[in-house]
Motif scaffolding. Structure first.
Motif, PDB file in Angstrom:
ATOM      1  N   UNK A 198      -8.653   0.645   1.762  1.00 46.46           N
ATOM      2  CA  UNK A 198      -8.054  -1.106   1.554  1.00 46.46           C
ATOM      3  C   UNK A 198      -8.485  -1.338   0.213  1.00 46.46           C
ATOM      4  N   UNK A 199      -9.658  -1.037  -0.374  1.00 47.38           N
ATOM      5  CA  UNK A 199      -9.746  -1.284  -1.948  1.00 47.38           C
ATOM      6  C   UNK A 199      -9.015  -0.753  -2.775  1.00 47.38           C
ATOM      7  N   UNK A 200      -8.711   0.561  -2.675  1.00 43.08           N
ATOM      8  CA  UNK A 200      -7.617   1.184  -3.296  1.00 43.08           C
ATOM      9  C   UNK A 200      -6.112   0.415  -3.062  1.00 43.08           C
ATOM     10  N   UNK A 201      -5.761   0.000  -2.165  1.00 43.89           N
ATOM     11  CA  UNK A 201      -4.457  -0.560  -1.713  1.00 43.89           C
ATOM     12  C   UNK A 201      -4.598  -1.800  -2.691  1.00 43.89           C
ATOM     13  N   UNK A 202      -5.705  -2.601  -2.403  1.00 38.22           N
ATOM     14  CA  UNK A 202      -5.741  -3.996  -3.081  1.00 38.22           C
ATOM     15  C   UNK A 202      -5.731  -3.687  -4.425  1.00 38.22           C
ATOM     16  N   UNK A 203      -6.203  -2.847  -5.268  1.00 37.72           N
ATOM     17  CA  UNK A 203      -6.039  -2.586  -6.864  1.00 37.72           C
ATOM     18  C   UNK A 203      -4.809  -2.173  -6.956  1.00 37.72           C
ATOM     19  N   UNK A 204      -4.091  -1.506  -6.349  1.00 36.89           N
ATOM     20  CA  UNK A 204      -2.691  -1.133  -6.532  1.00 36.89           C
ATOM     21  C   UNK A 204      -1.853  -2.424  -6.388  1.00 36.89           C
ATOM     22  N   UNK A 205      -1.914  -3.074  -5.295  1.00 36.14           N
ATOM     23  CA  UNK A 205      -0.944  -4.361  -4.911  1.00 36.14           C
ATOM     24  C   UNK A 205      -1.202  -5.285  -6.222  1.00 36.14           C
ATOM     25  N   UNK A 206      -2.289  -5.464  -6.679  1.00 30.49           N
ATOM     26  CA  UNK A 206      -2.668  -6.348  -7.754  1.00 30.49           C
ATOM     27  C   UNK A 206      -1.794  -5.947  -8.990  1.00 30.49           C
ATOM     28  N   UNK A 207      -1.762  -4.779  -9.384  1.00 34.41           N
ATOM     29  CA  UNK A 207      -1.346  -4.170 -10.399  1.00 34.41           C
ATOM     30  C   UNK A 207       0.455  -4.414 -10.152  1.00 34.41           C
ATOM     31  N   UNK A 208       0.686  -3.828  -8.867  1.00 31.56           N
ATOM     32  CA  UNK A 208       2.148  -3.666  -8.604  1.00 31.56           C
ATOM     33  C   UNK A 208       2.869  -5.188  -8.475  1.00 31.56           C
ATOM     34  N   UNK A 209       2.410  -6.027  -7.736  1.00 30.80           N
ATOM     35  CA  UNK A 209       2.885  -7.259  -7.538  1.00 30.80           C
ATOM     36  C   UNK A 209       2.326  -8.619  -8.366  1.00 30.80           C
ATOM     37  N   UNK A 210       1.438  -8.372  -9.021  1.00 31.29           N
ATOM     38  CA  UNK A 210       0.844  -9.256  -9.996  1.00 31.29           C
ATOM     39  C   UNK A 210       0.017 -10.335  -9.188  1.00 31.29           C
ATOM     40  N   UNK A 211      -0.634 -11.225 -10.116  1.00 32.10           N
ATOM     41  CA  UNK A 211      -1.468 -11.964  -9.442  1.00 32.10           C
ATOM     42  C   UNK A 211      -1.073 -13.815  -9.400  1.00 32.10           C
ATOM     43  N   UNK A 258      -1.256 -12.216  -3.382  1.00 32.36           N
ATOM     44  CA  UNK A 258      -2.103 -13.608  -2.683  1.00 32.36           C
ATOM     45  C   UNK A 258      -1.856 -13.454  -1.264  1.00 32.36           C
ATOM     46  N   UNK A 259      -0.804 -13.326  -0.511  1.00 33.15           N
ATOM     47  CA  UNK A 259      -0.479 -13.443   0.774  1.00 33.15           C
ATOM     48  C   UNK A 259      -1.404 -12.110   1.491  1.00 33.15           C
ATOM     49  N   UNK A 260      -1.346 -10.959   0.662  1.00 36.38           N
ATOM     50  CA  UNK A 260      -2.034  -9.665   1.337  1.00 36.38           C
ATOM     51  C   UNK A 260      -3.497  -9.964   1.530  1.00 36.38           C
ATOM     52  N   UNK A 261      -4.081 -10.563   0.581  1.00 37.64           N
ATOM     53  CA  UNK A 261      -5.549 -10.669   0.379  1.00 37.64           C
ATOM     54  C   UNK A 261      -6.206 -11.155   1.617  1.00 37.64           C
ATOM     55  N   UNK A 262      -5.816 -12.044   2.619  1.00 32.59           N
ATOM     56  CA  UNK A 262      -6.562 -12.391   3.757  1.00 32.59           C
ATOM     57  C   UNK A 262      -6.564 -11.248   4.729  1.00 32.59           C
ATOM     58  N   UNK A 263      -5.364 -10.681   4.703  1.00 32.70           N
ATOM     59  CA  UNK A 263      -4.957  -9.476   5.532  1.00 32.70           C
ATOM     60  C   UNK A 263      -5.949  -8.452   5.380  1.00 32.70           C
ATOM     61  N   UNK A 264      -6.045  -8.202   4.103  1.00 36.80           N
ATOM     62  CA  UNK A 264      -6.861  -7.066   3.585  1.00 36.80           C
ATOM     63  C   UNK A 264      -8.362  -7.197   3.758  1.00 36.80           C
ATOM     64  N   UNK A 265      -8.895  -8.608   3.662  1.00 38.44           N
ATOM     65  CA  UNK A 265     -10.117  -8.785   3.936  1.00 38.44           C
ATOM     66  C   UNK A 265     -10.596  -8.651   5.412  1.00 38.44           C
TER      67      UNK A 265
END
Length: 88
Positions: free
Chosen positions: A1-14, A21-28
């Motif tokens: 999950x953490x690796x995906x979060x890091x990838x998604x932050x870079x890929x989708x931007x913040x 931002x929509x992914x974060x609660x689901x990842x959590x």
């Protein structure tokens, strides 16, 4: 999950209203439920339990389905990155 979060932050931007931002609660939520489990032990039944957790939080059917699709996508990404075996 953490690796995906890091990838998604870079890929989708913040951006505040962006996909990341929509992914974060689901990842959590997924990380909280699956934190102590190896990926091979995240079974459809456990995903069903996570789905019920989203329902219990009062999410609409569409939102619950979107959250579940996000979790499935995270595991698909992990398979593509060869972080987990493809036979999950």
């Amino acid at each position: 999950m953490d690796a995906y979060r890091v990838w998604a932050r870079e890929y989708y931007g913040e951006e505040r209203d962006g996909r990341y931002q929509h992914l974060l609660p689901t990842i959590r939520a997924a990380r909280e439920m699956f934190a102590d489990l190896p990926a091979i032990e995240v079974t459809p039944k456990k995903l069903k339990t996570l789905r019920q957790g989203f329902i219990n939080q009062g999410y609409t059917r569409g939102h619950v389905n979107a959250c579940v699709r996000r979790v499935v996508s995270i595991f698909a990404w992990a398979v593509e990155e060869e972080m987990v075996p493809g036979s999950l």
